[in-house]
Design a protein around this motif. Structure first.
Motif, PDB file in Angstrom:
ATOM      1  N   LEU A 265       0.852  -1.186   0.000  1.00 49.32           N
ATOM      2  CA  LEU A 265       0.000   0.000   0.000  1.00 49.32           C
ATOM      3  C   LEU A 265       0.886   1.234   0.000  1.00 49.32           C
ATOM      4  O   LEU A 265       1.776   1.371   0.852  1.00 49.32           O
ATOM      5  N   ALA A 266       0.670   2.124  -0.944  1.00 48.77           N
ATOM      6  CA  ALA A 266       1.337   3.424  -0.932  1.00 48.77           C
ATOM      7  C   ALA A 266       0.382   4.431  -0.300  1.00 48.77           C
ATOM      8  O   ALA A 266      -0.830   4.378  -0.531  1.00 48.77           O
TER       9      ALA A 266
ATOM     10  N   LEU B 137       5.699  10.554   1.213  1.00 42.84           N
ATOM     11  CA  LEU B 137       5.138   9.388   0.530  1.00 42.84           C
ATOM     12  C   LEU B 137       5.729   8.131   1.149  1.00 42.84           C
ATOM     13  O   LEU B 137       6.950   8.020   1.304  1.00 42.84           O
ATOM     14  N   TRP B 138       4.868   7.166   1.506  1.00 39.39           N
ATOM     15  CA  TRP B 138       5.283   5.965   2.212  1.00 39.39           C
ATOM     16  C   TRP B 138       4.840   4.721   1.447  1.00 39.39           C
ATOM     17  O   TRP B 138       3.901   4.770   0.660  1.00 39.39           O
TER      18      TRP B 138
ATOM     19  N   LEU C 216       9.433   6.891   1.106  1.00 39.76           N
ATOM     20  CA  LEU C 216      10.024   6.882  -0.230  1.00 39.76           C
ATOM     21  C   LEU C 216      10.401   8.267  -0.729  1.00 39.76           C
ATOM     22  O   LEU C 216      11.350   8.423  -1.496  1.00 39.76           O
ATOM     23  N   TYR C 217       9.641   9.282  -0.292  1.00 40.63           N
ATOM     24  CA  TYR C 217       9.855  10.606  -0.879  1.00 40.63           C
ATOM     25  C   TYR C 217       9.338  11.673   0.077  1.00 40.63           C
ATOM     26  O   TYR C 217       8.337  11.478   0.766  1.00 40.63           O
TER      27      TYR C 217
ATOM     28  N   GLN D 271       6.906  -2.775  -8.798  1.00 42.11           N
ATOM     29  CA  GLN D 271       8.254  -2.445  -8.341  1.00 42.11           C
ATOM     30  C   GLN D 271       8.556  -0.950  -8.378  1.00 42.11           C
ATOM     31  O   GLN D 271       9.504  -0.495  -7.742  1.00 42.11           O
ATOM     32  N   LEU D 272       7.776  -0.187  -9.119  1.00 44.22           N
ATOM     33  CA  LEU D 272       8.035   1.247  -9.264  1.00 44.22           C
ATOM     34  C   LEU D 272       6.770   2.046  -8.971  1.00 44.22           C
ATOM     35  O   LEU D 272       5.650   1.546  -9.096  1.00 44.22           O
ATOM     36  N   LEU D 273       6.994   3.308  -8.586  1.00 39.28           N
ATOM     37  CA  LEU D 273       5.893   4.240  -8.362  1.00 39.28           C
ATOM     38  C   LEU D 273       6.114   5.494  -9.189  1.00 39.28           C
ATOM     39  O   LEU D 273       7.226   6.038  -9.227  1.00 39.28           O
ATOM     40  N   ALA D 274       5.072   5.962  -9.837  1.00 42.33           N
ATOM     41  CA  ALA D 274       5.096   7.256 -10.518  1.00 42.33           C
ATOM     42  C   ALA D 274       4.192   8.214  -9.741  1.00 42.33           C
ATOM     43  O   ALA D 274       3.086   7.842  -9.329  1.00 42.33           O
ATOM     44  N   ILE D 275       4.671   9.430  -9.502  1.00 37.66           N
ATOM     45  CA  ILE D 275       3.902  10.397  -8.718  1.00 37.66           C
ATOM     46  C   ILE D 275       3.857  11.736  -9.432  1.00 37.66           C
ATOM     47  O   ILE D 275       4.742  12.071 -10.224  1.00 37.66           O
ATOM     48  N   THR D 276       2.815  12.485  -9.152  1.00 38.36           N
ATOM     49  CA  THR D 276       2.719  13.882  -9.572  1.00 38.36           C
ATOM     50  C   THR D 276       2.724  14.722  -8.313  1.00 38.36           C
ATOM     51  O   THR D 276       1.901  14.521  -7.418  1.00 38.36           O
TER      52      THR D 276
END
Length: 464
Positions: free
Chosen positions: A407-408, A416-417, A429-430, A449-454
């Motif tokens: 869960l993000a 961001l966790w 994470l950020y 495996q990856l997260l994209a964020i705005t």
């Protein structure tokens, strides 16, 4: 026959007694044995000797910040009867409320002085947002005069020495509910000799906390401070020396404190309490409201969707988890009944999402006292588990990974966790998102495996 009559009367008295209920009490003020307070949006009067409580107002608008006149025959309060919140005056015995201010802005009622004037604060001054000033109004002539101190949101006049004690700044300016705050906006207490050309004196320069709600009695200044981590009653000398705490509540903050003849009444949680200065003792008022309580009746909602705060569909769009008024339920397209999720009693949930297999619901819930992430059984059974702990700030949203194992989530700090559902491990994470704003987008890659964020950063509000 006589026994039946006695039993019948006893049952009748019991039924009458059950009509009185406890309520949520706010904004108290005290005069001798009379207490005025707000409950159910109206003003109520409570007699501490007889324990009788009666409703004073019934207008649909909410009445707040009630203050007794010095002789106890009148009560001033704020209400939005005609649009903006203004100050009104009503006889304590009941009658027609009369409007006495015309600020067309926020108004905080402070005190009724011995010469019959009302002290209040308002932010109608020309200038930056949050620029507050203190004013006095004569409720008979409606003549208004401004007190010459800047940025004062609260005040108390000691008429024996003709001295004003006032609060500058404070989180009440922004209506923030932070429990423990240190920074440039924390409240400060000042002293000013009315009518003099002498500059006001800062009293809390050595008090490392946010102070508010000054109350003066003789050579003592009572106030509310969060120095011990929560808003409690404090006292210092009128010159700002020897500050010490009088109460040590750690659960709920003290709100709307006022002083009368050696007693300080205040709101604590849903209760009203009185602190006896001489006895150094606090007691809770036993107040019960009587009435027909229409708000407790079951009501048929013709437009229930207006109460929805979030919705989330499962992978095949055949189930949806609904969040409304802190409760959770699952609706299906196959005609099955609505499934209510078994969340902890007296708790509220938000931002619920469904697991991909439809077996679990993940939500942010406040059962622990903080906004933690929980896992609930989607079939309505009692199986549930708190997945996170140690939260110090609210969380915004939950995003489930495609493999269903992570869960993000983001929080009010702009962090961001990632949470591993199986192990309970969390990792930041950020950092850098503008505080108090959620990430616009949080998207997992197909392999989880990856997260994209705005995101947008403080000082650079353009989203990237």
């Amino acid at each position: 026959m006589k026994k039946r009559t006695i039993v019948g009367m006893s049952l009748l008295l019991m039924s009458f007694h059950s009509m009185a209920k406890s309520g949520y009490y706010r904004d108290p003020d005290l005069h001798d044995n009379q207490v005025v307070f707000t409950a159910e949006g109206d003003l109520w009067l409570h007699d501490m000797k007889s324990a009788a409580t009666r409703r004073l107002t019934t207008n649909l608008a909410q009445e707040q910040q009630a203050v007794f006149s010095t002789d106890g025959t009148q009560i001033a309060f704020t209400a939005s009867y005609e649009g903006a919140t203004e100050v009104y005056v009503i006889p304590t015995a009941g009658g027609l409320a009369r409007r006495v201010t015309f600020e067309n802005s926020y108004v905080y009622l402070q005190q009724w002085t011995r010469d019959g004037k009302l002290l209040y604060s308002t932010n109608t001054r020309v200038g930056p947002t949050g620029n507050w000033s203190l004013k006095q109004v004569d409720p008979v002539t409606l003549n208004t005069e401004e007190v010459p101190v800047a940025d004062a949101i609260e005040g108390a006049i000691d008429e024996a020495s003709d001295t004003l004690y006032f609060t500058q700044f404070g989180l009440q300016v922004s209506r923030d509910n932070a429990r423990y705050y240190r920074g440039g906006a924390q409240g400060e207490l000042w002293r000013y000799k009315l009518g003099s050309q002498t500059e006001a004196l800062l009293l809390t320069d050595a008090h490392d906390a946010s102070a508010r709600e000054p109350m003066v009695a003789g050579d003592k200044l009572y106030f509310v401070s969060n120095q011990n981590g929560n808003d409690n009653l404090w006292v210092m000398s009128a010159s700002g020396k020897n500050a010490k705490a009088l109460t040590d509540f750690q659960d709920f903050p003290i709100k709307r404190a006022s002083l009368d003849n050696g007693r300080i009444i205040f709101q604590h949680g849903a209760d009203l309490k009185i602190y006896d200065i001489a006895k150094r003792r606090t007691r809770t008022l036993d107040i019960a409201l009587s009435g027909d309580f229409p708000q407790l009746r079951d009501n048929w909602l013709t437009k229930p969707t207006k109460y929805l705060t979030s919705v989330d569909f499962n992978a095949d769009n055949k189930q949806v988890i609904l969040t409304a008024r802190g409760r959770l339920a699952i609706a299906s397209t196959d005609g099955k009944r609505l499934v209510e999720i078994d969340t902890p009693a007296a708790s509220r949930s938000r931002k619920a999402i469904l697991s991909h297999d439809g077996k679990w619901v993940y939500a942010i819930n406040d059962a622990s006292g903080e906004m933690e992430i929980w896992q609930f059984a989607a079939d309505g059974s009692s199986e549930r588990k708190q997945l996170t702990s140690g939260a110090s700030i609210s969380r915004w949203q939950l995003v489930l990974s495609p493999d269903g194992n992570k869960l993000a989530f983001d929080d009010f700090n702009g962090d961001l966790w990632i949470l591993d559902i199986n192990t309970g491990d969390t990792e930041k994470l950020y950092s850098g998102q503008t505080e108090m704003s959620p990430y616009a987008d949080i998207v997992f890659s197909a392999d989880s495996q990856l997260l994209a964020i705005t995101t947008s950063k403080l000082g650079d509000e353009r989203q990237r």
